[in-house]
Scaffold this motif. Structure first.
Motif, PDB file in Angstrom:
ATOM      1  N   ALA A 265      39.435  65.699  59.140  1.00 55.91           N
ATOM      2  CA  ALA A 265      39.489  65.339  60.065  1.00 55.91           C
ATOM      3  C   ALA A 265      38.054  64.373  60.506  1.00 55.91           C
ATOM      4  N   GLY A 266      38.296  63.128  60.687  1.00 53.70           N
ATOM      5  CA  GLY A 266      38.021  62.271  60.933  1.00 53.70           C
ATOM      6  C   GLY A 266      38.816  60.857  61.808  1.00 53.70           C
ATOM      7  N   GLY A 267      37.836  59.792  61.311  1.00 52.06           N
ATOM      8  CA  GLY A 267      38.180  58.614  62.028  1.00 52.06           C
ATOM      9  C   GLY A 267      37.081  57.691  62.272  1.00 52.06           C
ATOM     10  N   LEU A 268      38.183  57.043  63.564  1.00 52.26           N
ATOM     11  CA  LEU A 268      37.129  54.699  63.369  1.00 52.26           C
ATOM     12  C   LEU A 268      35.764  55.667  64.867  1.00 52.26           C
TER      13      LEU A 268
ATOM     14  N   LYS B 238      35.153  61.533  57.645  1.00 55.08           N
ATOM     15  CA  LYS B 238      36.222  62.374  57.364  1.00 55.08           C
ATOM     16  C   LYS B 238      35.301  63.496  57.054  1.00 55.08           C
ATOM     17  N   GLY B 239      36.104  64.972  57.418  1.00 53.69           N
ATOM     18  CA  GLY B 239      35.183  66.222  56.476  1.00 53.69           C
ATOM     19  C   GLY B 239      36.055  67.731  56.725  1.00 53.69           C
ATOM     20  N   HIS B 240      36.174  68.681  56.591  1.00 55.06           N
ATOM     21  CA  HIS B 240      36.593  70.187  56.415  1.00 55.06           C
ATOM     22  C   HIS B 240      36.714  70.331  57.694  1.00 55.06           C
TER      23      HIS B 240
ATOM     24  N   ARG C  31      31.847  66.262  64.857  1.00 54.41           N
ATOM     25  CA  ARG C  31      31.406  66.559  64.607  1.00 54.41           C
ATOM     26  C   ARG C  31      30.986  66.013  63.115  1.00 54.41           C
ATOM     27  N   GLU C  32      31.965  65.119  61.844  1.00 59.13           N
ATOM     28  CA  GLU C  32      31.554  65.057  60.213  1.00 59.13           C
ATOM     29  C   GLU C  32      31.782  63.765  61.045  1.00 59.13           C
TER      30      GLU C  32
END
Length: 171
Positions: free
Chosen positions: A33-36, A65-67, A80-81
């Protein structure tokens, strides 16, 4: 003239038979998950993006983004990421898109699902120093209307287009 001695003959090794259908690689499911994360400076929307090396060693700009870790939700992982990879803290405004793709390593095939969110920046300083994996090599604020041209992946450019539509009230 003397005869040139010939080496003793040796049997030529037979290569192992080639399989017509090699063993399939095991499949691994991964979720990230991640994003802008967006801020507004002097009336202009900007977003933080990172540069990291792809598997071929080339530097590419992409969305942070990351796990997912432990039992965290995709939204929690995105917050968090983004903070770890960019130094910018944010609050989730909404889900933008989920990207689903496959890639193969030397020992496995990976089915990857990435949840992208739109976040409003709430603080922090732009830095890659807190990235625990040290994958991010650079980080930059980029105007939202220019970021798509910098991103390496078409799927991420579509996520940016969705974010722009959300921010101007089209969706």
């Amino acid at each position: 003239m003397s005869a040139v001695p010939t080496p003793p003959s040796r049997p030529v090794p037979t290569p192992p038979p080639r399989r017509l259908h090699p063993q399939p690689l095991p499949v691994v499911d991964e979720t990230s998950a991640g994003g802008l994360v967006v801020d507004v400076v002097d009336g202009r929307a900007i977003t933080a993006v990172i540069a990291r090396r792809n598997r071929a060693g080339r530097l590419e700009w992409c969305l942070p983004k990351g796990h997912l870790e432990g039992d965290e939700t995709a939204e929690e992982a995105a917050v968090r990421e983004i903070a770890e990879e960019t130094g910018i803290h944010g609050v989730v405004l909404r889900h933008l898109a989920t990207i689903d793709y496959w890639f193969a390593g030397t020992d496995r095939r990976v089915h990857k699902v990435v949840h992208h969110y739109l976040l409003r920046a709430t603080g922090g300083e732009l830095t890659i120093e807190n990235d625990p994996d040290q994958e991010a090599e650079d980080v930059a604020w980029v105007p939202l209307d220019e970021v798509a041209s910098r991103l390496a992946y078409p799927n991420e450019r579509r996520v940016v287009a969705t974010a722009r539509d959300v921010l101007i009230g089209r969706t």
